[in-house]
Design an enzyme around this catalytic site. Structure first.
Site, PDB file in Angstrom:
ATOM      1  CG  ASP A 194      -1.433 -20.421  -1.400  1.00 22.97           C
ATOM      2  OD1 ASP A 194      -0.922 -20.410  -0.260  1.00 22.97           O
ATOM      3  OD2 ASP A 194      -0.869 -20.970  -2.375  1.00 22.97           O
TER       4      ASP A 194
ATOM      5  CG  ASP B  52      -8.109  -5.009   1.967  1.00 19.70           C
ATOM      6  OD1 ASP B  52      -9.070  -4.595   2.650  1.00 19.70           O
ATOM      7  OD2 ASP B  52      -8.056  -4.921   0.732  1.00 19.70           O
TER       8      ASP B  52
ATOM      9  CG  ASP C 244     -13.780  -7.412   2.354  1.00 19.27           C
ATOM     10  OD1 ASP C 244     -13.459  -6.734   3.348  1.00 19.27           O
ATOM     11  OD2 ASP C 244     -14.307  -6.930   1.327  1.00 19.27           O
TER      12      ASP C 244
ATOM     13  CE  LYS D 264       2.401 -17.840  -2.664  1.00 18.64           C
ATOM     14  NZ  LYS D 264       1.473 -18.978  -2.852  1.00 18.64           N
TER      15      LYS D 264
ATOM     16  CE1 TYR E  89      -3.270  -2.898   0.974  1.00 21.11           C
ATOM     17  CE2 TYR E  89      -4.569  -0.891   1.142  1.00 21.11           C
ATOM     18  CZ  TYR E  89      -4.507  -2.260   1.031  1.00 21.11           C
ATOM     19  OH  TYR E  89      -5.653  -2.983   0.969  1.00 21.11           O
TER      20      TYR E  89
HETATM   21  C1  IPM Z   1     -10.318  -1.336   4.108  1.00 17.40           C
HETATM   22  C2  IPM Z   1     -10.438  -0.805   2.694  1.00 17.40           C
HETATM   23  C3  IPM Z   1      -9.240   0.074   2.350  1.00 17.40           C
HETATM   24  C4  IPM Z   1      -7.994  -0.803   2.406  1.00 17.40           C
HETATM   25  C5  IPM Z   1      -9.316   0.801   1.007  1.00 17.40           C
HETATM   26  C6  IPM Z   1     -10.569   1.608   0.863  1.00 17.40           C
HETATM   27  C7  IPM Z   1      -8.124   1.668   0.780  1.00 17.40           C
HETATM   28  O1  IPM Z   1     -10.590  -1.837   1.786  1.00 17.40           O
HETATM   29  O2  IPM Z   1     -10.246  -0.521   5.042  1.00 17.40           O
HETATM   30  O3  IPM Z   1     -10.364  -2.551   4.306  1.00 17.40           O
HETATM   31  O4  IPM Z   1      -7.674  -1.499   1.433  1.00 17.40           O
HETATM   32  O5  IPM Z   1      -7.335  -0.797   3.458  1.00 17.40           O
HETATM   33 MN    MN Z   2     -10.941  -3.782   2.718  1.00 18.83          MN
END
Ligand code: IPM
Ligand code: MN
Ligand code: NAD
Length: 357
Positions: A219, A243, A247, A187, A142
Site C-alpha cells: 500500500d 501486476d 500498470d 504485505k 493466480y
Molecule cells: C498482464 C495481464 C494478465 C495478468 C491477465 C490478462 C491474466 O494483466 O499480463 O499483466 O494478470 O498477468
Molecule cells: Mn496486467
C-alpha cells in the site's frame, strides 16, 4: 544470426502492435544481416474461436521449439462473464506461462524527458525515474487452488521457498548491474506468504552485500511509486502486486502503451507489452506500438545477446518521441496511427548511419 520466433498476436490490439514489432525486427535483420523467421500461432479468444482451446497444444509445441516468443495480448469482452464453454482467453496466457515455466516477469519503466508533459505527474517528480519490476509470474493467488460454492469463493495464495529464490536471485543480479538497490514489496504485516518472501530475500541478500535492500508494504509502495519514483531501482514482488504496480508505474511514462516486458524461465523466453487487448481500440489503428517494439529490444538483448541492435531500437524510439511521431495517447492533437508510428521507427532504423548509437 538466424533465429526462429514464435508469433502469437492474440486478440484486439495485440494483432496490430505485434505487426509493428515484427516490422522493427525485420528492419534490424536487414541492417545487421540477421535472419529472423516468424511462425504464427493461436492464443486467447482467437484460439477459442478457431480450435476451442485458448492455448492449443500446437501453439505450445511451436513455442517450445522456437528461440523466442513474441506475444501481443489476449482478452475479449465476449468472455468477460463466465462463457458457457467455461473457457477464457486469459486462461490461455496463464497456461502458457505455467507450461513454459516463465516464472520471472521483467518490466522496466523509465520516464522520457520528451514525455514528461504527457503524464499527470509533475516533471520534477518524473525526472530521472528509471526502475524495473521483477514480478513473480507462475505462483501466488493466480495459480493457487480455487474454490467456489453458491455463496462463497476462495483463491489460495501459496509460495514455496524455491519459487521465491529463483526470482530473487536474478532480481539481485539485475540490481548489481544497475543502481544496487532492491525493494521487496509485500504485505508482511498481514500475509504469511509475505513473511516467507521477507525471510528468503533477507537470506539471499547476504550473498549480495553490495545491494541495499528495502522492505516496503504494497500500500505504501503504491503511493511512493508516484510520490517519489526516483527512489526505486529494482522492485521485487509477487504475482498479483507486480501486476497492479506495473500498470500504475506506466503513468510515469505517460501511457500504458509504452511498457515492454520479458518473461523468463529455464528455457525459451516470452516478450510482450504490459498492456492488454484494449478491445475498444481493436481494428482502429490507434494503439501505441512502442510497448511491443521495446519488447523486441528486450528479446534481442536477453534471448539473442544482441545488445547493440537492442540499443538501436531504444535510440529509434527516442527519435520518435523527439519527432512526436506518436499515437493519440501521447500526442492528442496530432496523433499518428499505429502503422505510421511503426513506420517512423522502422525507417529510422533502415536509414540511419549505424555507427553512432
Ligand atoms: C498482464 C495481464 C494478465 C495478468 C491477465 C490478462 C491474466 O494483466 O499480463 O499483466 O494478470 O498477468
Ligand atoms: Mn496486467
Ligand atoms: P488494457 O491494457 O487492454 O487497456 C487499459 C487502457 O490502457 C485502455 O483503455 C487504454 O486507455 C490504455 N492502453 C492499453 N494499451 C494501450 C496501447 N497500446 N496504446 C495506448 N493506450 C493503451 O486493459 P483492460 O481494458 O483492463 O483489459 C482489456 C482486456 O485485455 C481484458 O480482457 C484483459 O483481461 C486483457 N489483458 C490482457 C493482457 C495480456 O494479454 N498480457 C494484459 C492486460 C489485460
Amino acid at each position: 544470426m538466424k533465429k526462429n520466433i514464435a508469433l502469437l498476436p492474440g486478440d484486439g490490439i495485440g494483432k496490430e502492435v505485434t505487426k509493428e514489432a515484427v516490422k522493427i525486427l525485420q528492419a534490424i535483420a536487414t541492417r545487421f544481416n540477421h535472419k529472423f523467421t516468424f511462425t504464427e500461432a493461436l492464443i486467447g479468444a482467437a484460439a477459442i474461436d478457431s480450435v476451442g482451446d485458448p492455448f492449443p497444444p500446437e501453439s505450445g509445441k511451436l513455442c517450445r521449439s522456437s528461440d523466442a516468443i513474441l506475444l501481443g495480448a489476449v482478452g475479449d469482452p465476449r468472455f468477460d462473464q463466465r462463457h458457457p464453454s467455461g473457457m477464457s482467453p486469459e486462461q490461455g496466457l496463464l497456461r502458457m506461462r505455467k507450461e513454459l515455466g516463465l516464472y520471472a516477469n521483467i518490466r522496466p519503466v523509465k520516464s522520457y524527458p520528451g514525455l514528461y508533459n504527457r503524464s499527470p505527474l509533475k516533471a520534477q517528480v518524473l525526472a530521472g525515474a528509471n526502475l524495473v519490476i521483477f514480478r513473480e509470474l507462475t505462483g501466488g493467488l493466480y495459480f493457487g487452488e480455487k474454490k467456489r460454492s453458491a455463496d462463497s469463493a476462495s483463491d489460495l495464495c501459496l509460495y514455496t521457498r524455491e519459487e521465491i529464490i529463483r526470482i530473487a536471485i536474478p532480481a539481485f543480479e539485475a540490481a548489481m548491474q544497475r543502481r544496487k538497490k532492491l525493494t521487496l514489496v509485500d504485505k508482511a504485516n498481514v500475509l504469511e506468504t509475505s513473511r516467507l518472501w521477507r525471510e528468503v530475500v533477507r537470506e539471499i541478500s547476504g550473498n549480495f552485500p553490495g545491494v541495499e535492500v528495502d522492505y516496503l508494504y504494497v500500500d505504501n509502495a503504491a503511493m511512493q511509486l508516484i510520490q517519489n519514483p526516483r527512489q526505486f531501482d529494482v522492485i521485487l514482488t509477487e504475482n498479483m502486486f507486480g501486476d497492479i504496480l506495473s500498470d500504475e508505474a506506466s503513468v510515469l511514462t505517460g501511457s500504458l502503451g509504452m511498457l515492454p516486458s520479458a518473461s523468463i524461465g529455464n528455457k525459451v523466453s516470452l516478450y510482450e507489452p504490459v498492456h492488454g487487448s484494449w478491445p475498444e481500440a481493436a481494428g482502429r489503428n490507434i494503439a501505441n506500438p512502442i510497448g511491443a517494439i521495446l519488447s523486441t529490444a528486450m528479446m534481442l538483448e536477453y534471448s539473442f545477446q544482441l545488445p547493440l541492435e537492442s540499443a538501436w531500437i531504444h535510440r529509434a524510439v527516442e527519435e520518435a518521441i523527439q519527432a512526436e511521431a506518436l499515437t493519440l495517447d501521447l500526442n492528442p492533437s496530432g496523433g499518428r496511427s499505429t502503422t505510421a508510428t511503426g513506420d517512423f521507427i522502422s525507417n529510422f532504423l533502415l536509414h540511419e548511419n549505424l555507427h553512432s548509437v
